[in-house]
Design a protein around this motif. Structure first.
Motif, PDB file in Angstrom:
ATOM      1  N   UNK A 116       0.835  -1.195   0.000  1.00  0.00           N
ATOM      2  CA  UNK A 116       0.000   0.000   0.000  1.00  0.00           C
ATOM      3  C   UNK A 116       0.875   1.253   0.000  1.00  0.00           C
ATOM      4  N   UNK A 117       0.267   2.356  -0.408  1.00  0.00           N
ATOM      5  CA  UNK A 117       0.998   3.621  -0.442  1.00  0.00           C
ATOM      6  C   UNK A 117       0.860   4.389   0.873  1.00  0.00           C
ATOM      7  N   UNK A 118       0.083   3.865   1.812  1.00  0.00           N
ATOM      8  CA  UNK A 118      -0.125   4.582   3.061  1.00  0.00           C
ATOM      9  C   UNK A 118      -0.810   5.908   2.763  1.00  0.00           C
ATOM     10  N   UNK A 119      -0.165   6.999   3.146  1.00  0.00           N
ATOM     11  CA  UNK A 119      -0.727   8.321   2.850  1.00  0.00           C
ATOM     12  C   UNK A 119      -0.152   8.934   1.600  1.00  0.00           C
ATOM     13  N   UNK A 120       0.682   8.168   0.866  1.00  0.00           N
ATOM     14  CA  UNK A 120       1.333   8.706  -0.326  1.00  0.00           C
ATOM     15  C   UNK A 120       0.726   8.158  -1.613  1.00  0.00           C
ATOM     16  N   UNK A 121       1.548   8.053  -2.648  1.00  0.00           N
ATOM     17  CA  UNK A 121       1.077   7.563  -3.935  1.00  0.00           C
ATOM     18  C   UNK A 121       2.264   7.054  -4.752  1.00  0.00           C
ATOM     19  N   UNK A 122       1.965   6.296  -5.798  1.00  0.00           N
ATOM     20  CA  UNK A 122       2.959   5.832  -6.762  1.00  0.00           C
ATOM     21  C   UNK A 122       2.710   6.549  -8.097  1.00  0.00           C
ATOM     22  N   UNK A 123       3.764   7.016  -8.777  1.00  0.00           N
ATOM     23  CA  UNK A 123       3.586   7.732 -10.051  1.00  0.00           C
ATOM     24  C   UNK A 123       3.514   6.764 -11.236  1.00  0.00           C
ATOM     25  N   UNK A 124       2.353   6.179 -11.448  1.00  0.00           N
ATOM     26  CA  UNK A 124       2.190   5.258 -12.573  1.00  0.00           C
ATOM     27  C   UNK A 124       2.286   6.036 -13.884  1.00  0.00           C
ATOM     28  N   UNK A 125       2.992   5.445 -14.847  1.00  0.00           N
ATOM     29  CA  UNK A 125       3.222   6.124 -16.112  1.00  0.00           C
ATOM     30  C   UNK A 125       2.904   5.204 -17.285  1.00  0.00           C
ATOM     31  N   UNK A 126       2.184   5.753 -18.261  1.00  0.00           N
ATOM     32  CA  UNK A 126       1.938   5.045 -19.519  1.00  0.00           C
ATOM     33  C   UNK A 126       2.608   5.839 -20.626  1.00  0.00           C
ATOM     34  N   UNK A 127       3.382   5.151 -21.459  1.00  0.00           N
ATOM     35  CA  UNK A 127       4.166   5.832 -22.480  1.00  0.00           C
ATOM     36  C   UNK A 127       4.016   5.136 -23.825  1.00  0.00           C
ATOM     37  N   UNK A 128       3.713   5.912 -24.852  1.00  0.00           N
ATOM     38  CA  UNK A 128       3.613   5.382 -26.206  1.00  0.00           C
ATOM     39  C   UNK A 128       4.876   5.735 -26.980  1.00  0.00           C
ATOM     40  N   UNK A 129       5.432   4.747 -27.667  1.00  0.00           N
ATOM     41  CA  UNK A 129       6.565   4.973 -28.555  1.00  0.00           C
ATOM     42  C   UNK A 129       6.044   5.148 -29.982  1.00  0.00           C
TER      43      UNK A 129
END
Length: 255
Positions: A201-214
């Motif tokens: 879990x992120x607790x009180x934070x977050x994860x920077x999920x990224x989607x990238x197209x080439x």
């Protein structure tokens, strides 16, 4: 990043030079004799060519010293007879570079399931590719004083890469190939075997999920995006969607 291109007719060049001629301080008029010994090639067929730079490329700072040195071999100003372009004349490849700099790529059209603020530990995250992407193309053209050239850069989306933004995910990244359909380039990630599951879990934070197209970028030596691709290849393009995700841990109760 630099070339020479036609700018003035003989008459126009003479007028430009006259603007910098010395003035009589009393009358403010151009002093006589300012053009003595100067040949503006009035009446001749041709044009005055000037050294020109790709300004945006210079501002980027991504310039090798060797490339800058090559520019010094191009004359700043030169008279060129009609039909006899110099070796460093503006070319479709130079125009392709300008078109490349103006190419704007759309961010990946993705939606997270579950939603970004409601991710659950160990529950696979489906990154839904919402809408097909179309090719993107830009045409640059030069048409002046008898020189008429064009080049078109064409960016085609070829792959999607998803990064969870944390090592507490299995897998950390997923990659998908895009395929061409009737309405554009698409991928059905729901049927793929690569969906990210967060393990902490992120607790009180977050994860920077990224989607990238080439994007594969090619170019043609005309205004037609469907013309034959020319060489050399242009660098691949990237467009990115980033979203902070909050991951919760659901506690189960055993009885």
């Amino acid at each position: 990043m630099c070339w020479t291109q036609p700018k003035f007719t003989p008459e126009q060049y003479k007028e430009e030079q006259k603007k910098t001629a010395p003035l009589d301080p009393g009358t403010g008029k151009t002093l006589p004799g300012w053009n003595d010994g100067k040949d503006f090639h009035e009446g001749d067929k041709g044009a005055w060519w000037f050294r020109t730079y790709a300004v945006d490329q210079l501002k980027s700072g991504n310039i090798e010293l060797g490339d800058m040195e090559k520019c010094t071999t191009i004359k700043g100003v030169q008279w060129v007879e009609a039909g006899e372009p110099p070796a460093d004349a503006i070319s479709p490849l130079a125009l392709a570079g300008l078109a490349y700099a103006e190419t704007k790529l759309p961010a990946p059209p993705v939606t997270l399931r579950p939603a970004a603020d409601n991710q659950i530990v160990n529950l696979p995250t489906h990154v839904k590719f919402d809408a097909p992407l179309e090719r993107v193309w830009v045409t640059a053209r030069f048409n002046h004083l008898g020189v008429d050239l064009a080049a078109t850069t064409v960016a085609t989306p070829v792959a999607l890469r998803v990064d969870a933004g944390t090592d507490f995910a299995d897998p950390r990244t997923c990659e998908y190939d895009l395929s061409s359909g009737k309405s554009g380039y698409q991928v059905d990630t729901s049927k793929a075997d690569c969906n990210i599951a967060f393990k902490k879990s992120t607790g009180g934070g977050s994860y920077p999920l990224q989607a990238q197209v080439t994007w594969k970028v090619t170019w043609t030596d005309s205004a037609n995006p469907d013309g034959a691709p020319r060489e050399p290849d242009l660098p691949a393009g990237l467009s990115t969607f980033e979203q902070d995700v909050a991951v919760k841990e659901v506690q189960s109760v055993n009885r």
